[in-house]
Scaffold this active site. Structure first.
Site, short mmCIF file in Angstrom:
data_model
loop_
_atom_site.label_atom_id
_atom_site.label_comp_id
_atom_site.label_asym_id
_atom_site.label_seq_id
_atom_site.Cartn_x
_atom_site.Cartn_y
_atom_site.Cartn_z
N GLY A 15 0.84 -1.32 0.38
CA GLY A 15 0.21 -0.01 0.13
C GLY A 15 1.07 1.22 0.19
O GLY A 15 0.38 2.10 0.43
N SER A 16 1.80 0.90 -0.33
CA SER A 16 3.19 2.31 -0.08
C SER A 16 2.53 3.65 -1.38
O SER A 16 2.56 4.82 -0.86
CB SER A 16 4.22 2.05 -0.92
OG SER A 16 4.60 0.95 -2.37
N LEU A 90 -3.04 -6.84 -8.07
CA LEU A 90 -2.24 -8.12 -8.59
C LEU A 90 -3.30 -8.62 -9.35
O LEU A 90 -3.01 -10.01 -9.45
CB LEU A 90 -1.51 -8.70 -7.88
CG LEU A 90 -0.74 -7.83 -6.63
CD1 LEU A 90 0.48 -9.13 -6.25
CD2 LEU A 90 0.59 -7.63 -8.03
N LEU A 92 -6.19 -9.59 -12.25
CA LEU A 92 -7.21 -8.98 -13.62
C LEU A 92 -8.53 -9.07 -13.21
O LEU A 92 -9.17 -9.97 -13.28
CB LEU A 92 -6.96 -10.39 -14.93
CG LEU A 92 -7.41 -9.99 -16.01
CD1 LEU A 92 -6.27 -8.49 -16.36
CD2 LEU A 92 -7.51 -11.03 -16.51
N ASN A 105 -4.35 2.53 -13.42
CA ASN A 105 -3.07 1.52 -12.87
C ASN A 105 -1.86 2.36 -13.08
O ASN A 105 -2.42 3.43 -14.15
CB ASN A 105 -3.41 0.15 -13.54
CG ASN A 105 -2.84 -0.91 -13.11
OD1 ASN A 105 -2.23 -0.83 -11.86
ND2 ASN A 105 -1.80 -1.52 -13.81
N HIS A 107 1.89 1.22 -13.64
CA HIS A 107 2.70 -0.28 -13.58
C HIS A 107 3.90 0.62 -14.14
O HIS A 107 4.75 1.62 -14.87
CB HIS A 107 2.46 -0.83 -15.92
CG HIS A 107 3.33 -1.99 -15.91
ND1 HIS A 107 2.52 -2.86 -14.81
CD2 HIS A 107 3.94 -2.08 -16.52
CE1 HIS A 107 3.86 -4.30 -15.87
NE2 HIS A 107 4.52 -3.37 -16.29
N ASP A 148 -2.54 -4.56 -18.46
CA ASP A 148 -1.37 -3.27 -19.57
C ASP A 148 -1.34 -3.26 -20.24
O ASP A 148 -0.97 -2.54 -21.03
CB ASP A 148 0.32 -3.82 -18.66
CG ASP A 148 0.18 -4.26 -17.85
OD1 ASP A 148 -0.31 -3.85 -16.11
OD2 ASP A 148 0.80 -5.34 -16.79
N GLU A 177 6.82 7.40 -10.10
CA GLU A 177 5.38 6.49 -10.10
C GLU A 177 4.84 7.98 -8.92
O GLU A 177 3.15 7.97 -9.10
CB GLU A 177 5.19 6.07 -9.38
CG GLU A 177 5.84 4.10 -10.27
CD GLU A 177 5.31 2.65 -9.41
OE1 GLU A 177 4.56 3.13 -8.32
OE2 GLU A 177 5.64 2.08 -10.26
C1 GRF Z 1 3.62 -0.70 -7.61
O1 GRF Z 1 5.38 0.26 -8.11
C2 GRF Z 1 3.16 -0.19 -9.03
O2 GRF Z 1 4.11 -0.14 -9.61
C3 GRF Z 1 2.29 -1.36 -8.83
O3 GRF Z 1 2.21 -1.66 -7.81
C4 GRF Z 1 3.63 -1.26 -6.94
C5 GRF Z 1 3.56 -0.24 -6.27
O4 GRF Z 1 2.28 -1.56 -4.79
N1 GRF Z 1 1.35 -1.60 -9.55
P1 GRF Z 1 2.36 -1.02 -2.78
O5 GRF Z 1 1.62 0.91 -3.39
O6 GRF Z 1 3.58 -0.57 -2.81
O7 GRF Z 1 1.72 -2.12 -2.95
#
Ligand code: GRF
Length: 194
Positions: A15-16, A90, A92, A105, A107, A148, A177
């Protein structure tokens, strides 16, 4: 003044990305509210971050798999989003017919390169390094029914150095990001409200 647009965030991990959006909203640099989080596993750090920020959340477990999509969209609808934001989700999504809310999203590569099934996390960065590419980056895109492939909204590139490891490249891409995702979300919300 109208209330800020409503985001529902879907996550499967740390969840970062959610945390970055929470921080931006708190700092006043992203005009939005997160009305709910949908997590695909209990006990993950992403759920803990939602809890700490007083954001309502629903955990939708994968099993039974046949109803996972339906249960996921039931949970999303509960929080009445203007925009659905995938944040390390993660799975579909099979978007039900009639579901009109845009889904976005981020990526960790410059799509269409290094995308598709199985391309997530460090696998992406390892593949980039193995290819000898001189740049990588991130892509914010609308989500459709395959991995994607939806229309690209914004990309940010970062240089790949010969000294890079999957970890160091991941850190650079994540920094990109952190800027690109809120920016693309703000643009999308602004264009939807016009
Ligand atoms: C990100 O780096 C992104 O590219 C992908 O998931 C990663 C982040 O996962 N979609 P989280 O938010 O740290 O759980």
């Amino acid at each position: 003044m109208s209330p800020p647009p409503r985001l529902v965030v879907l996550l499967s991990g740390t969840g970062s990305t959610l945390q970055n959006l929470i921080d931006r909203i708190c700092a006043g640099t992203l005009e939005a509210q997160i009305t709910g989080v949908v997590a695909s596993k209990p006990g993950i750090l992403g759920v803990e971050r939602a809890r700490k920020a007083n954001i309502p959340y629903t955990v939708v477990e994968k099993k039974p798999a046949v109803t996972f999509g339906e249960r996921t969209f039931d949970a999303i609808r509960l929080y009445e989003p203007d925009l659905v934001v995938l944040a390390g989700w993660l799975h579909l999504l099979q978007i039900p017919p009639g579901f009109r809310t845009p889904i976005v999203n981020v990526h960790p590569s410059l799509l269409p390169a290094f995308g598709g099934p199985g391309m997530y996390g460090h696998r992406v960065h390892e593949a980039v390094l193995a290819s000898g590419a001189k740049e990588s980056g991130c892509t914010v895109h609308l989500v459709d029914d395959t991995y994607d492939t939806g229309p690209i909204l914004l990309q940010r590139s970062v240089p790949v150095e010969s000294s890079d490891t999957a970890e160091s490249l991941a850190a650079k891409v994540q920094a990109a990001e952190r800027e690109a995702y809120p920016e693309a979300i703000a643009k999308l919300l602004a264009s939807a409200s016009r």
